[in-house]
Design an enzyme around this catalytic site. Structure first.
Site, PDB file in Angstrom:
ATOM      1  N   CYS A   1      -3.299 -12.422 -13.729  1.00  0.00           N
ATOM      2  CA  CYS A   1      -2.597 -12.244 -12.227  1.00  0.00           C
ATOM      3  C   CYS A   1      -1.559 -13.866 -11.837  1.00  0.00           C
ATOM      4  CB  CYS A   1      -3.585 -13.508 -11.049  1.00  0.00           C
ATOM      5  SG  CYS A   1      -3.371 -12.128  -9.393  1.00  0.00           S
TER       6      CYS A   1
ATOM      7  N   HIS B   1      -9.279  -9.652 -11.973  1.00  0.00           N
ATOM      8  CA  HIS B   1     -10.191 -11.026 -12.102  1.00  0.00           C
ATOM      9  C   HIS B   1     -11.578  -9.946 -11.712  1.00  0.00           C
ATOM     10  CE1 HIS B   1      -7.438 -13.437 -10.073  1.00  0.00           C
ATOM     11  NE2 HIS B   1      -5.980 -12.943  -9.502  1.00  0.00           N
TER      12      HIS B   1
HETATM   13  N1  GLN Z   1       0.081 -16.474  -5.930  1.00  0.00           N
HETATM   14  C1  GLN Z   1       0.613 -14.908  -6.399  1.00  0.00           C
HETATM   15  C2  GLN Z   1       0.182 -13.392  -5.631  1.00  0.00           C
HETATM   16  O1  GLN Z   1      -0.072 -13.375  -4.825  1.00  0.00           O
HETATM   17  C3  GLN Z   1      -1.048 -14.623  -7.776  1.00  0.00           C
HETATM   18  C4  GLN Z   1      -1.995 -14.475  -6.783  1.00  0.00           C
HETATM   19  C5  GLN Z   1      -3.537 -14.307  -8.011  1.00  0.00           C
HETATM   20  O2  GLN Z   1      -3.840 -14.626  -9.360  1.00  0.00           O
HETATM   21  N2  GLN Z   1      -4.675 -13.953  -7.511  1.00  0.00           N
HETATM   22  O3  GLN Z   1       0.852 -12.762  -6.371  1.00  0.00           O
END
Ligand code: GLN
Length: 242
Positions: A93, A191
């Protein structure tokens, strides 16, 4: 045999169970008698990266990402060299977004990435949240990868994706692509944590690292009945046929 697993910014990049990926890698190595050294790397704990076998970078809030992005830029060249040299990378992510050229966050800030790949991520209205099922393109058995995604960023690229989306959103909710693969570097939005529910993916990473370091071409099998029960439960609950 031993593997050095670098956990990049565990204090700033650790969302939705990402730490479980490190535990999983470590445990699966130890079950096979392979020593796994976990080496945390962060802003106040800078250690040389050259000797790393596996690098793990989790996801983060926009706040955490901004801090990491500006710090890790100092390591851009070595990270690029490691990826070219087929070190194993798993970037999830925020970590995945960071390997690209730029991330425009929810506030509209243009956050520079490592520019190792030329893709862009743009935060658009509404977050892409939920359980996700993809079909991997690595030839791993089973074909499915399961996870949980929660991101505002939409990533667009022409790289080889890690998977085709069956359920959920993936890179951008539009083109059915999820993640990216280049050599032994994997970026993904999954995740969950990813690896405990996808032991085939965990072993893929471990084998790639052992192959690079020791020329090993096969891993000792483990009893993965529990892990695949979790994997299949997700398929059962969220498959499109349901
Ligand atoms: N902040 C980033 C987004 O919202 C990554 C989020 C995350 O790592 N889950 O796209």
């Amino acid at each position: 045999m031993e593997l050095k697993i670098y956990h990049m910014y565990p204090d700033l990049l650790n969302l939705y169970g990402d730490l479980g990926n490190i535990t999983c890698l470590c445990q699966r190595c130890e079950w096979r008698g392979i020593k796994a050294h976990i080496i945390p790397f962060s802003k106040d704990r800078e250690v040389p990266l050259e000797e790393g076998d596996i690098f793990f970078m989790g996801g983060g809030s926009d706040w955490g990402q901004n801090i990491v992005f500006s710090h890790l830029l100092g390591y851009q060249r070595i990270m690029e060299e490691l990826i070219e040299d087929e070190a194993v990378f798993l970037s999830i992510c925020g970590g995945y977004q960071f390997l690209g050229a730029t991330y425009i966050d929810a506030a509209g800030n243009n956050v520079r990435g490592l520019e190792i790949f030329d893709y862009e991520t743009v935060s658009e209205g509404g977050r892409l949240i939920g359980n996700i099922i993809t079909k991997n393109v690595l030839g791993l058995e089973p074909e499915t990868l399961v996870g949980f995604e929660n991101h505002g960023g939409r990533t667009y690229h022409d790289q080889k994706p890690l998977g085709r989306v069956m359920v959920g959103y993936g890179n951008n909710g539009k083109d059915q692509k999820e993640g990216m693969v280049y050599k032994n570097c994997i970026g993904t939005y999954l995740h969950g944590p990813l690896l405990p529910k996808n032991p085939h993916m965990a072993d893929h990473l471990i084998l790639k690292a052992l192959n690079r370091k020791y020329g090993l071409s096969k891993l000792q099998l483990l009893d993965d009945r529990l892990e695949y029960a979790a994997h299949h439960r997700v398929l059962e609950l969220y498959s499109p046929t349901k």
